[in-house]
Design an enzyme around this catalytic site. Structure first.
Site, PDB file in Angstrom:
ATOM      1  CB  CYS A 142       0.635   5.368  12.063  1.00 19.22           C
ATOM      2  SG  CYS A 142       1.234   6.980  11.389  1.00 19.22           S
ATOM      3  CG  ASN A 145      -4.158   5.219  13.752  1.00 18.32           C
ATOM      4  OD1 ASN A 145      -4.948   6.018  14.037  1.00 18.32           O
ATOM      5  ND2 ASN A 145      -2.975   5.408  13.321  1.00 18.32           N
ATOM      6  CB  SER A 203       9.231   3.194  15.243  1.00 20.98           C
ATOM      7  OG  SER A 203       8.687   3.747  14.153  1.00 20.98           O
ATOM      8  CG  LEU A 204      11.972   5.356  21.965  1.00 18.45           C
ATOM      9  CD1 LEU A 204      13.162   4.449  21.536  1.00 18.45           C
ATOM     10  CD2 LEU A 204      12.282   6.783  22.372  1.00 18.45           C
ATOM     11  CB  CYS A 255       2.374  -2.587  13.418  1.00 14.51           C
ATOM     12  SG  CYS A 255       2.630  -2.101  11.896  1.00 14.51           S
ATOM     13  CB  SER A 266      10.067   5.784   9.769  1.00 16.31           C
ATOM     14  OG  SER A 266       9.611   5.289  10.952  1.00 16.31           O
ATOM     15  N   GLY A 303       6.778  -2.219   5.982  1.00 15.59           N
ATOM     16  CA  GLY A 303       8.093  -2.928   5.960  1.00 15.59           C
ATOM     17  C   GLY A 303       9.055  -1.980   6.674  1.00 15.59           C
ATOM     18  CD  GLU A 304      13.251  -1.101   9.911  1.00 12.19           C
ATOM     19  OE1 GLU A 304      12.073  -0.763  10.582  1.00 12.19           O
ATOM     20  OE2 GLU A 304      14.306  -0.131   9.746  1.00 12.19           O
ATOM     21  CB  CYS A 330       6.557  -5.497   8.341  1.00  9.87           C
ATOM     22  SG  CYS A 330       8.172  -4.868   9.462  1.00  9.87           S
ATOM     23  CB  CYS A 379       2.970   7.254   3.398  1.00  5.97           C
ATOM     24  SG  CYS A 379       3.339   6.160   4.847  1.00  5.97           S
ATOM     25  CD  GLU A 398      -2.814  -1.137   2.060  1.00  7.18           C
ATOM     26  OE1 GLU A 398      -3.929  -1.741   1.791  1.00  7.18           O
ATOM     27  OE2 GLU A 398      -2.556  -0.931   3.446  1.00  7.18           O
ATOM     28  CB  CYS A 406       5.328  -3.650  15.775  1.00  9.09           C
ATOM     29  SG  CYS A 406       7.233  -3.334  15.731  1.00  9.09           S
TER      30      CYS A 406
HETATM   31  N1  SAH Z   1       9.172  -0.202  10.080  1.00  4.53           N
HETATM   32  C1  SAH Z   1       9.472   1.086  10.070  1.00  4.53           C
HETATM   33  C2  SAH Z   1       8.510   1.947   9.334  1.00  4.53           C
HETATM   34  C3  SAH Z   1       6.942   1.827   9.489  1.00  4.53           C
HETATM   35  S1  SAH Z   1       6.688   3.284   9.857  1.00  4.53           S
HETATM   36  C4  SAH Z   1       9.208   1.569  11.545  1.00  4.53           C
HETATM   37  O1  SAH Z   1       8.832   1.129  12.463  1.00  4.53           O
HETATM   38  O2  SAH Z   1       9.517   2.785  11.830  1.00  4.53           O
HETATM   39  C5  SAH Z   1       4.953   3.094  10.850  1.00  4.53           C
HETATM   40  C6  SAH Z   1       4.901   3.796  11.851  1.00  4.53           C
HETATM   41  O3  SAH Z   1       3.513   3.535  12.446  1.00  4.53           O
HETATM   42  C7  SAH Z   1       5.868   3.547  12.972  1.00  4.53           C
HETATM   43  O4  SAH Z   1       6.444   4.509  13.761  1.00  4.53           O
HETATM   44  C8  SAH Z   1       4.995   2.339  13.763  1.00  4.53           C
HETATM   45  O5  SAH Z   1       5.743   2.190  14.992  1.00  4.53           O
HETATM   46  C9  SAH Z   1       3.706   3.069  13.789  1.00  4.53           C
HETATM   47  N2  SAH Z   1       2.414   2.457  14.185  1.00  4.53           N
HETATM   48  C10 SAH Z   1       2.305   0.888  14.103  1.00  4.53           C
HETATM   49  N3  SAH Z   1       1.162   0.528  14.410  1.00  4.53           N
HETATM   50  C11 SAH Z   1       0.500   1.554  14.703  1.00  4.53           C
HETATM   51  C12 SAH Z   1      -0.832   2.096  15.274  1.00  4.53           C
HETATM   52  N4  SAH Z   1      -1.410   0.857  15.362  1.00  4.53           N
HETATM   53  N5  SAH Z   1      -1.019   3.209  15.725  1.00  4.53           N
HETATM   54  C13 SAH Z   1      -0.146   4.217  15.574  1.00  4.53           C
HETATM   55  N6  SAH Z   1       1.268   4.218  15.014  1.00  4.53           N
HETATM   56  C14 SAH Z   1       1.218   2.874  14.806  1.00  4.53           C
END
Ligand code: SAH
Length: 346
Positions: A333, A287, A211-212, A115, A188, A158-159, A108, A101, A88, A112
């Site tokens: 996100c 989200n 993404s901390l 996600c 990211s 993806g990462e 991925c 984006c 997407e 997480c």
């Molecule tokens: N893999 C990379 C790129 C993905 S960016 C990364 O992790 O940074 C997508 C962003 O959305 C990341 O910061 C991820 O942690 C965040 N994300 C994933 N699930 C989410 C959710 N349910 N609500 C809000 N942010 C989310």
């Protein structure tokens, strides 16, 4: 092979018999005018016809579905790839700029918990052509809407740092050929430390977002499994070296989850990490995704977001609260999962 995979040198043999400046004209058509090979009007008609049916110049992406949200200000494409995988791409219009984006992998492997992409698992790396063509897709749509694409974020599926070479090669095309400023490109990462270190050594002024989501290992390891491999201390070291080497600011992404990482103590802990690095913090309420719902994880409400933000600011941290764009079409996100949609052809 696809049109945005080939380098200039690789394009030349497709134009045999034509003078060498024709390569530049084709390149300009693909990367500046963003048109189909057969629409590059600088080229003679017969050459255009030949290029139009050249298999090596076929598109890498086939749009399967387009959805709009936020009064048309957010667009999400489900795109099919040659092998049947699906990713997407999202385009977001803001008052003064437009952001694409893009996805860097089909699926991925980072898993997480909250996600949707992570929950769906990993399929494969995207190629340079597949990544660049997503930007072209978004740039064309922006142009058709009377806007101009000027920001690209690798925040789709993806990462990106787990597909390092191809992501970097596509950044070079996006910056050098499509003409989007490197300072307007953001990579990211979930926290792939060796990737951050490699990126620090690149002569590129791209932004790094991390993404901390948690500022202590115990909580982070629950939310972000890769934390077990790269603990926060190692991650912060790599970020500090990145800042020292590039003089660019790092940003931390923080999805606010009610009663999980939105308490005063979480803000205090996060503030310590952010201040040590001069990092900017981007807050977004979590989200909804199927995985998040299963785990009972819910986004912090508006009042909680405001309080968290205020507390960070009292600690002297720069904070932005992100709007949750595209929720209605699962384009926000963490919601990208490339599920089959009813509008997709079978
Ligand atoms: N893999 C990379 C790129 C993905 S960016 C990364 O992790 O940074 C997508 C962003 O959305 C990341 O910061 C991820 O942690 C965040 N994300 C994933 N699930 C989410 C959710 N349910 N609500 C809000 N942010 C989310």
């Amino acid at each position: 092979m696809s049109r945005y995979e080939l380098s200039r040198t690789e394009l030349a043999p497709l134009l045999t018999g034509a003078p060498s400046y024709r390569v530049d004209q084709l390149w300009d058509g693909l990367y500046r005018q963003l048109v189909e090979p057969e629409q590059v009007t600088a080229l003679p008609r017969d050459l255009r016809a030949r290029l139009g049916s050249e298999p090596l110049l076929a598109p890498a992406l086939h749009v399967e579905a387009v959805r709009h949200a936020d009064d048309g200000e957010t667009v999400k494409w489900a795109v099919g790839l040659a092998d049947g995988s699906r990713v997407e791409t999202v385009l977001m219009h803001h008052p003064r700029h437009s952001t694409a984006c893009v996805s860097s992998q089909a699926g991925c492997a980072m898993a997480c918990s909250f996600c949707a992409t992570g929950q769906a698992g990993y399929t494969r790396q995207l190629t340079v052509g597949e990544i660049v063509e997503q930007v072209v897709l978004a740039a064309r749509a922006a142009r058709d809407a009377g806007r101009r694409l000027d920001h690209v974020v690798f925040m789709g599926m993806g990462e990106p740092l787990a597909n390092y070479e191809r992501v970097l090669a596509s950044v070079r095309r996006i910056v050098g050929d499509i003409g989007i400023g490197a300072r307007r490109v953001t990579i990211s990462t979930v926290g792939v430390v060796p990737g951050i270190r490699r990126l620090a050594a690149e002569p590129l002024q791209v932004n790094l977002a991390v993404s901390l989501h948690a500022a202590n290992d115990r909580l982070r390891n629950d939310l972000v499994p890769l934390g077990r491999r790269y603990p926060i201390a190692a991650l912060m070291d790599a970020c500090a070296d990145y800042v020292a080497a590039t003089h660019r600011r790092v940003s931390f992404e923080w999805a606010l989850i009610r009663s999980v990482n939105d308490r005063d103590a979480d803000a205090d802990e996060l503030a310590r990490l952010a201040r040590a690095l001069g990092a900017h913090v981007n807050l977004i309420p979590l989200n909804p995704t199927p995985g998040a719902v299963d785990l009972g994880l819910v986004g912090t409400d508006a009042g909680g977001v405001r309080a968290f933000r205020a507390r960070l600011e009292r600690h002297g941290v720069n904070v932005t609260v992100r709007r949750t764009r595209g929720r209605a079409i699962d384009a926000a996100c963490g919601q990208l999962a490339a599920r089959a949609t009813s509008t997709a052809p079978s």
